[in-house]
Write a protein that holds these residues in place. Structure first.
Motif, PDB file in Angstrom:
ATOM      1  N   GLN A  52     -18.364 -16.449  14.209  1.00  0.00           N
ATOM      2  CA  GLN A  52     -19.205 -16.096  15.361  1.00  0.00           C
ATOM      3  C   GLN A  52     -20.603 -15.611  14.960  1.00  0.00           C
ATOM      4  N   LEU A  53     -20.964 -15.821  13.699  1.00  0.00           N
ATOM      5  CA  LEU A  53     -22.291 -15.381  13.229  1.00  0.00           C
ATOM      6  C   LEU A  53     -23.407 -16.170  13.916  1.00  0.00           C
ATOM      7  N   ASP A  54     -24.574 -15.541  14.003  1.00  0.00           N
ATOM      8  CA  ASP A  54     -25.739 -16.217  14.563  1.00  0.00           C
ATOM      9  C   ASP A  54     -26.385 -17.042  13.440  1.00  0.00           C
ATOM     10  N   VAL A  55     -25.904 -18.256  13.274  1.00  0.00           N
ATOM     11  CA  VAL A  55     -26.434 -19.133  12.217  1.00  0.00           C
ATOM     12  C   VAL A  55     -26.792 -20.481  12.840  1.00  0.00           C
ATOM     13  N   ASP A  56     -27.553 -21.295  12.096  1.00  0.00           N
ATOM     14  CA  ASP A  56     -27.918 -22.617  12.616  1.00  0.00           C
ATOM     15  C   ASP A  56     -26.773 -23.611  12.456  1.00  0.00           C
ATOM     16  N   ILE A  57     -26.055 -23.489  11.342  1.00  0.00           N
ATOM     17  CA  ILE A  57     -25.018 -24.478  11.035  1.00  0.00           C
ATOM     18  C   ILE A  57     -23.726 -23.757  10.664  1.00  0.00           C
ATOM     19  N   LEU A  58     -22.642 -24.138  11.325  1.00  0.00           N
ATOM     20  CA  LEU A  58     -21.338 -23.540  11.016  1.00  0.00           C
ATOM     21  C   LEU A  58     -20.408 -24.644  10.522  1.00  0.00           C
ATOM     22  N   ILE A  59     -19.732 -24.348   9.388  1.00  0.00           N
ATOM     23  CA  ILE A  59     -18.805 -25.338   8.819  1.00  0.00           C
ATOM     24  C   ILE A  59     -17.429 -24.707   8.643  1.00  0.00           C
ATOM     25  N   PRO A  60     -16.486 -24.970   9.537  1.00  0.00           N
ATOM     26  CA  PRO A  60     -15.114 -24.568   9.232  1.00  0.00           C
ATOM     27  C   PRO A  60     -14.568 -25.547   8.188  1.00  0.00           C
ATOM     28  N   ALA A  61     -14.117 -25.031   7.048  1.00  0.00           N
ATOM     29  CA  ALA A  61     -13.638 -25.906   5.973  1.00  0.00           C
ATOM     30  C   ALA A  61     -12.366 -25.324   5.356  1.00  0.00           C
ATOM     31  N   ALA A  62     -11.505 -24.763   6.214  1.00  0.00           N
ATOM     32  CA  ALA A  62     -10.232 -24.225   5.714  1.00  0.00           C
ATOM     33  C   ALA A  62      -9.104 -24.800   6.566  1.00  0.00           C
ATOM     34  N   LEU A  63      -8.524 -23.951   7.401  1.00  0.00           N
ATOM     35  CA  LEU A  63      -7.353 -24.359   8.188  1.00  0.00           C
ATOM     36  C   LEU A  63      -7.728 -24.991   9.520  1.00  0.00           C
ATOM     37  N   GLY A  64      -6.738 -25.616  10.147  1.00  0.00           N
ATOM     38  CA  GLY A  64      -6.915 -26.115  11.505  1.00  0.00           C
ATOM     39  C   GLY A  64      -6.750 -24.992  12.520  1.00  0.00           C
ATOM     40  N   GLY A  65      -7.189 -25.245  13.758  1.00  0.00           N
ATOM     41  CA  GLY A  65      -6.935 -24.343  14.887  1.00  0.00           C
ATOM     42  C   GLY A  65      -7.644 -23.011  14.847  1.00  0.00           C
ATOM     43  N   VAL A  66      -8.710 -22.868  14.041  1.00  0.00           N
ATOM     44  CA  VAL A  66      -9.348 -21.546  13.913  1.00  0.00           C
ATOM     45  C   VAL A  66     -10.332 -21.253  15.052  1.00  0.00           C
ATOM     46  N   ILE A  67     -10.813 -22.310  15.723  1.00  0.00           N
ATOM     47  CA  ILE A  67     -11.762 -22.078  16.823  1.00  0.00           C
ATOM     48  C   ILE A  67     -11.023 -22.291  18.145  1.00  0.00           C
ATOM     49  N   ASN A  68     -10.550 -21.178  18.720  1.00  0.00           N
ATOM     50  CA  ASN A  68      -9.839 -21.262  20.000  1.00  0.00           C
ATOM     51  C   ASN A  68     -10.854 -21.089  21.145  1.00  0.00           C
ATOM     52  N   GLY A  69     -10.350 -21.012  22.364  1.00  0.00           N
ATOM     53  CA  GLY A  69     -11.242 -20.917  23.515  1.00  0.00           C
ATOM     54  C   GLY A  69     -12.183 -19.718  23.431  1.00  0.00           C
ATOM     55  N   ASP A  70     -11.643 -18.560  23.042  1.00  0.00           N
ATOM     56  CA  ASP A  70     -12.471 -17.349  23.000  1.00  0.00           C
ATOM     57  C   ASP A  70     -13.553 -17.451  21.937  1.00  0.00           C
ATOM     58  N   ILE A  71     -13.152 -17.929  20.757  1.00  0.00           N
ATOM     59  CA  ILE A  71     -14.155 -18.036  19.682  1.00  0.00           C
ATOM     60  C   ILE A  71     -15.205 -19.091  20.060  1.00  0.00           C
ATOM     61  N   ALA A  72     -14.757 -20.188  20.668  1.00  0.00           N
ATOM     62  CA  ALA A  72     -15.718 -21.242  21.059  1.00  0.00           C
ATOM     63  C   ALA A  72     -16.784 -20.688  22.005  1.00  0.00           C
ATOM     64  N   LYS A  73     -16.361 -19.777  22.891  1.00  0.00           N
ATOM     65  CA  LYS A  73     -17.338 -19.183  23.833  1.00  0.00           C
ATOM     66  C   LYS A  73     -18.384 -18.361  23.081  1.00  0.00           C
ATOM     67  N   ASN A  74     -17.979 -17.789  21.922  1.00  0.00           N
ATOM     68  CA  ASN A  74     -18.878 -16.901  21.171  1.00  0.00           C
ATOM     69  C   ASN A  74     -19.649 -17.581  20.051  1.00  0.00           C
ATOM     70  N   LEU A  75     -19.451 -18.891  19.876  1.00  0.00           N
ATOM     71  CA  LEU A  75     -20.170 -19.554  18.780  1.00  0.00           C
ATOM     72  C   LEU A  75     -21.668 -19.506  19.064  1.00  0.00           C
ATOM     73  N   LYS A  76     -22.444 -19.303  17.978  1.00  0.00           N
ATOM     74  CA  LYS A  76     -23.896 -19.196  18.179  1.00  0.00           C
ATOM     75  C   LYS A  76     -24.656 -20.265  17.392  1.00  0.00           C
ATOM     76  N   CYS A  77     -23.920 -21.183  16.760  1.00  0.00           N
ATOM     77  CA  CYS A  77     -24.577 -22.185  15.923  1.00  0.00           C
ATOM     78  C   CYS A  77     -25.190 -23.310  16.772  1.00  0.00           C
ATOM     79  N   ARG A  78     -26.116 -24.054  16.164  1.00  0.00           N
ATOM     80  CA  ARG A  78     -26.677 -25.249  16.815  1.00  0.00           C
ATOM     81  C   ARG A  78     -25.867 -26.492  16.426  1.00  0.00           C
ATOM     82  N   ILE A  79     -25.392 -26.502  15.156  1.00  0.00           N
ATOM     83  CA  ILE A  79     -24.580 -27.635  14.686  1.00  0.00           C
ATOM     84  C   ILE A  79     -23.236 -27.097  14.190  1.00  0.00           C
ATOM     85  N   LEU A  80     -22.149 -27.688  14.699  1.00  0.00           N
ATOM     86  CA  LEU A  80     -20.810 -27.355  14.203  1.00  0.00           C
ATOM     87  C   LEU A  80     -20.305 -28.586  13.455  1.00  0.00           C
TER      88      LEU A  80
END
Ligand code: NAD
Length: 446
Positions: free
Chosen positions: A312-340
């Motif tokens: 949920q950091l305020d960054v330009d680019i976010l790369i999840p590169a570990a497990l599946g299912g880490v971005i649920n509905g709540d986290i998706a609402k709080n994402l601050k990146c421009r590119i996922l």
């Protein structure tokens, strides 16, 4: 818990911690997996939205073949543990099955099936002549000694021997496995066949027939896709901030390449937690630390940060590169990146995806089957080179990888415009379209 005197089968809630084969057999819940349900639902919805023949749709929702095996393994202390392994072949309409082998304590038939399904469409989006498969063992590899890992890998290879082969199904590394694991699989397969068969796996070490550039291909491919997205969005990469969850094969090579492209990697995390430095981390220094300590825990040049905070950091680019299912509905609402950019397979749940669809003007998603396809593309190069016993230079490999990913990205954008939909749906629709064409052209046997 059962109310009888003997302990009953574990409930769904217990399941993630259950590695013993007998308990899992008793639980009768092998197929149960949110990831599989989410993936199948997305495929079904995309098929419906693009008027795919219902017979084809039905065939795409389940794998062609799935195998569960017991992997009895002698541990260093003399005891025998019985791990559970899987190989799932989803679809081979476009070519031999291809897919990684994962060692993780949460591997299940449902998870492996979802991953196999994603592989089918990933290969189709990249335009390479391969189908989709996946395999794995329900095991935490970290506490195992090298000898234990070797024994478990060799026994697993023998158990799935009839399913794999250079013309039928070609495994590769995934989470918890690496080039050494592939060398053991290749050696076991070759010993059983009586002659050396390097092309039975990809992601091998170079001196036993591996390809230059394979090790770094997935992370490098993530970076190439980000560069394409940046160009598409008119969002120059110089000085852009990056956060990466997962500092293994995919995360580390993506970090290196993005740093070289002018980005500032401000946060990275692994299973032990993360580190944040708003001035930018020195990726080489972090790699050196992890090379010695194995994990990021207590890395000194930054503040500690949890995995959830990193996402949920305020960054330009976010790369999840570990497990599946880490971005649920709540986290998706709080994402601050421009590119996922999805380095991991299936990092977003269906609830998270719904939120991201609504936020598509704010957040540009490069979906997993495009973003992390660099690995299977260079695996394809390795397979081709192995069959011809003729090897290419690193420069040739990287420029071919770049060209394929660039074209795939442009085709996904064209599909997105044509279908007037979000990037994930468009990318999947392109994959489904190509697989459908192959299935209809080949027809149904008999
Ligand atoms: P890896 O085993 O090399 O690294 C995994 C990383 O994730 C490690 O840093 C580990 O500490 C971290 N991690 C594990 N559990 C975690 C948790 N609960 N919270 C936070 N971090 C956690 O694996 P990899 O090969 O880099 O694969 C990472 C992802 O990329 C997986 O989803 C995999 O399916 C996908 N992928 C890998 C490849 C490939 O070529 N290796 C190709 C395509 C997709």
């Amino acid at each position: 818990m059962s109310d009888s005197k003997t302990p009953g089968p574990p409930t769904t809630g217990d399941l993630t911690s259950v590695t013993e084969s007998l308990d899992r057999y008793r639980s009768n819940l092998e197929w149960e997996s949110k990831f599989y349900r989410d993936t199948a639902e997305l495929v079904e919805r995309t098929c419906d939205a693009t008027n795919i023949d219902p017979n084809i749709k039905n065939r795409l929702l389940t794998p062609q073949r799935a195998l569960i095996v017991s992997v009895p393994t002698r541990m260093d202390d003399g005891s025998v543990k019985n791990f559970i392994g899987y190989r799932v072949q989803h679809n081979n309409a476009r070519g031999p099955f291809k897919g990684g082998i994962r060692y993780h304590e949460e591997v299940s038939l449902g998870e492996v099936s979802a991953l196999a399904m994603l592989m089918t469409f990933k290969c189709a989006v990249a335009g390479i002549p391969l189908g989709g498969a996946k395999g794995g063992i329900r095991i935490d590899p970290r506490p195992l000694s090298r000898q234990e890992l070797q024994r478990v890998t060799r026994r697993f290879t023998v158990e799935i021997l009839d399913m794999i082969g250079p013309d039928s199904d070609i495994p590769a590394p995934d989470m918890g496995t690496n080039d050494q694991t592939m060398a053991w699989i290749m050696d076991t397969y070759s010993e059983m066949k009586g002659h050396v068969v390097p092309s039975v796996v990809t992601g091998k070490p170079i001196f036993v027939g591996g390809s230059k550039g394979r090790m770094e291909a997935t992370g490098r491919g993530v970076a190439y896709c980000i560069a394409s997205a940046a160009e598409h969005l008119d969002f120059p990469l110089e000085g852009k901030t990056v956060a990466i969850q997962g500092f293994g094969n995919v995360g580390t090579y993506a970090a290196r390449k993005l740093e070289r492209m002018g980005c500032k990697v401000v946060a990275v995390a692994d299973v032990t937690g993360g580190v944040y430095n708003k001035e930018g981390l020195d990726v080489r220094h972090v790699l050196k630390y992890v090379g010695i300590r194995k994990v990021l825990k207590d890395y000194p040049r930054g503040e500690p940060i949890s995995n959830e905070e990193l996402l949920q950091l305020d960054v330009d680019i976010l790369i999840p590169a570990a497990l599946g299912g880490v971005i649920n509905g709540d986290i998706a609402k709080n994402l601050k990146c421009r590119i996922l950019a999805e380095g991991a397979n299936g990092p977003v749940t269906s609830e998270g995806n719904e939120v991201l669809r609504q936020r598509q003007d704010e957040i540009f998603v490069i979906p997993d089957i495009l973003a992390n396809s660099g690995g299977v593309i260079v695996s394809y190069f390795e397979w081709v080179q192995g069959l011809q016993s003729f090897f290419w230079t690193r420069k040739e490999i990287n420029s071919r990888l770049f060209r394929i990913l660039n074209e795939a990205f442009a085709e996904c954008i064209a599909f997105q415009k044509k279908l007037d939909t979000d990037m994930r749906s468009a990318t999947l629709a392109l994959g489904i379209h190509r697989v459908t064409e192959a299935m209809l052209t080949r027809g149904l046997f008999p």
